[in-house]
Design a protein around this motif. Structure first.
Motif, PDB file in Angstrom:
ATOM      1  N   THR A   1      -9.192  -0.964  -0.645  1.00  0.00           N
ATOM      2  CA  THR A   1      -8.405  -0.983   0.586  1.00  0.00           C
ATOM      3  C   THR A   1      -8.231  -2.371   1.186  1.00  0.00           C
ATOM      4  O   THR A   1      -7.218  -2.644   1.823  1.00  0.00           O
ATOM      5  CB  THR A   1      -9.030  -0.060   1.647  1.00  0.00           C
ATOM      6  OG1 THR A   1     -10.374  -0.475   1.905  1.00  0.00           O
ATOM      7  CG2 THR A   1      -9.032   1.378   1.167  1.00  0.00           C
TER       8      THR A   1
ATOM      9  N   HIS B   1       0.288   0.997   6.256  1.00  0.00           N
ATOM     10  CA  HIS B   1      -0.921   0.825   5.451  1.00  0.00           C
ATOM     11  C   HIS B   1      -1.898   1.979   5.674  1.00  0.00           C
ATOM     12  O   HIS B   1      -2.389   2.590   4.720  1.00  0.00           O
ATOM     13  CB  HIS B   1      -1.559  -0.514   5.844  1.00  0.00           C
ATOM     14  CG  HIS B   1      -2.851  -0.827   5.180  1.00  0.00           C
ATOM     15  ND1 HIS B   1      -2.948  -1.160   3.841  1.00  0.00           N
ATOM     16  CD2 HIS B   1      -4.125  -0.892   5.673  1.00  0.00           C
ATOM     17  CE1 HIS B   1      -4.212  -1.409   3.537  1.00  0.00           C
ATOM     18  NE2 HIS B   1      -4.945  -1.248   4.636  1.00  0.00           N
TER      19      HIS B   1
ATOM     20  N   VAL C   1      -5.449  -4.760  -0.683  1.00  0.00           N
ATOM     21  CA  VAL C   1      -4.048  -4.336  -0.629  1.00  0.00           C
ATOM     22  C   VAL C   1      -3.548  -4.516   0.810  1.00  0.00           C
ATOM     23  O   VAL C   1      -4.334  -4.746   1.721  1.00  0.00           O
ATOM     24  CB  VAL C   1      -3.873  -2.871  -1.084  1.00  0.00           C
ATOM     25  CG1 VAL C   1      -4.362  -2.699  -2.518  1.00  0.00           C
ATOM     26  CG2 VAL C   1      -4.627  -1.910  -0.167  1.00  0.00           C
TER      27      VAL C   1
ATOM     28  N   THR D   1       0.819  -1.209   0.000  1.00  0.00           N
ATOM     29  CA  THR D   1       0.000   0.000   0.000  1.00  0.00           C
ATOM     30  C   THR D   1       0.851   1.257   0.000  1.00  0.00           C
ATOM     31  O   THR D   1       0.583   2.208  -0.743  1.00  0.00           O
ATOM     32  CB  THR D   1      -0.908   0.011   1.243  1.00  0.00           C
ATOM     33  OG1 THR D   1      -1.436  -1.293   1.472  1.00  0.00           O
ATOM     34  CG2 THR D   1      -2.043   1.000   1.075  1.00  0.00           C
TER      35      THR D   1
END
Length: 207
Positions: free
Chosen positions: A124, A135, A127, A102
């Motif tokens: 979201t 992240h 990943v 990410t």
């Protein structure tokens, strides 16, 4: 657009969506062979560009049969001429992006896409990063920059929009597949008993 879904990248994911769930979420978001056909029907002519280096996830390869990878050396995929031209050739301005990790490959490509006039959204839960803070910081950075965060099931349903549409059939196949797979891997994704039963019935009807 899939960036760097490689075996060694999965091994070091330590963010909220663990490595085991990243691939199912990626597939449920429509970023696979079934999903590409679904998106093609839902948004007229869908264009799909994919970039990966060697040692790609075997599951990713299996779901993207016939799609040629683009090898590159740059951290920012858009700094690679072949990648940039492949994206341009799709003729699309709305991009759905997934990338590992990410905080690097997803972030750099998405920020560049914004600068180049694209309208990117990133999935979201498809990943992951090397840590929770890496992240989450990347997601916040991308959101502040103007990219649209979404989730696997959200992007799938946003593409077909209406259960009465012709795209609902292929979308339903992907959703029910996700409802069957997610409970096998985690209790963190809610799937109702009725949804599990519908998913099982859909599987029986397909065999």
């Amino acid at each position: 657009m899939l960036i760097d879904y490689q075996k060694d990248m999965f091994e070091v994911i330590r963010s909220e969506t663990d490595a085991a769930m990243v691939e199912p979420a990626r597939e449920a978001s429509g970023q696979d062979r079934q999903g590409a056909r679904h998106a093609d029907r839902a948004v007229d002519r869908g264009g799909w560009a994919r970039v990966q280096r060697s040692d790609a996830s075997p599951r990713s390869w299996a779901e993207l049969e016939g799609v040629e990878p683009i090898d590159r050396s740059s951290m920012n995929a858009f700094e690679d001429d072949a990648f940039r031209e492949a994206v341009k050739a799709t003729g699309r301005k709305r991009l759905i992006i997934g990338g590992l990790h990410t905080e690097i490959c997803l972030t750099f490509a998405t920020v560049q896409a914004l600068k180049d006039g694209y309208d990117p959204m990133f999935v979201t839960d498809a990943v992951g990063g090397r840590s929770q803070i890496a992240h989450r910081t990347a997601i916040e950075r991308l959101s502040h920059a103007g990219a649209v965060p979404t989730t696997a099931l959200a992007v799938n349903t946003e593409l077909f929009r209406d259960w009465a549409s012709p795209a609902a059939g292929p979308a339903g196949d992907v959703i029910y597949w996700y409802f069957r797979e997610a409970p096998k891997l985690t209790a963190a994704v809610g799937v109702a008993d009725a949804e599990k039963q519908a998913a099982a019935a859909a599987l029986q009807g397909a065999t």
